[in-house]
Design a protein around this motif. Structure first.
Motif, PDB file in Angstrom:
ATOM      1  N   GLN A  84       0.840  -1.256  -0.229  1.00  0.00           N
ATOM      2  CA  GLN A  84       0.258  -0.427   0.048  1.00  0.00           C
ATOM      3  C   GLN A  84       1.300   1.132   0.157  1.00  0.00           C
ATOM      4  O   GLN A  84       0.529   1.842  -0.762  1.00  0.00           O
ATOM      5  CB  GLN A  84      -1.058   0.542   1.612  1.00  0.00           C
ATOM      6  N   GLU A  85       1.897   1.302   0.977  1.00  0.00           N
ATOM      7  CA  GLU A  85       2.659   2.090   0.833  1.00  0.00           C
ATOM      8  C   GLU A  85       3.606   2.547  -0.097  1.00  0.00           C
ATOM      9  O   GLU A  85       3.647   3.641  -1.062  1.00  0.00           O
ATOM     10  CB  GLU A  85       3.508   2.143   1.887  1.00  0.00           C
ATOM     11  N   THR A  88       0.941   4.307  -2.792  1.00  0.00           N
ATOM     12  CA  THR A  88       0.950   4.879  -2.255  1.00  0.00           C
ATOM     13  C   THR A  88       2.126   5.933  -3.029  1.00  0.00           C
ATOM     14  O   THR A  88       1.513   7.259  -3.994  1.00  0.00           O
ATOM     15  CB  THR A  88       0.588   5.677  -1.338  1.00  0.00           C
TER      16      THR A  88
END
Length: 128
Positions: A84-85, A88
């Protein structure tokens, strides 16, 4: 009735995570190389005689846009700890890319308009 005992992975695989990290660092490395190249071009330009200004108008416009755009520098990408990071961070890189391309497009629009004005200035406007 039989119960399904197989389970799909609950998250991305380590390979997918590693590939995302590699892609992010490749973008950053490319941005660093481009920034160094622009710095070299700027240094070379400052060594040119001031009387050569009109010849370098388009280049000066690009270098000015780059120096102004440095205030909105590329985001610093920290090592992501999850997919997810990483996603992003990738989106931040792509958004910065879009902003930089839009700024470059604006500079080139101005350069093109100046060239068209130059043609118009030198065009015979008498009646034929």
């Amino acid at each position: 009735m039989t119960e399904n005992t197989t389970t799909a992975p609950k998250g991305p695989t380590q390979d997918a995570y590693n590939a995302a990290c590699t892609a992010l660092w490749a973008h950053r490395d490319r941005a660093d190389r481009l920034a160094a190249t622009l710095a070299d071009i700027g240094a070379w330009r400052h060594l040119q005689p001031h009387t050569a200004g009109p010849e370098f108008g388009p280049l000066d416009a690009i270098l000015d846009a780059v120096s102004v755009d440095e205030a909105a520098a590329l985001p610093v990408i920290a090592e992501p700890t999850s997919l997810q990071e990483a996603v992003t961070a990738y989106r931040e890189v792509m958004n910065a890319r879009r902003r930089h391309l839009a700024a470059s497009r604006l500079v080139w629009d101005h350069i093109e308009a100046a060239a068209i004005r130059g043609i118009d200035r030198n065009m015979p406007h008498g009646r034929g």
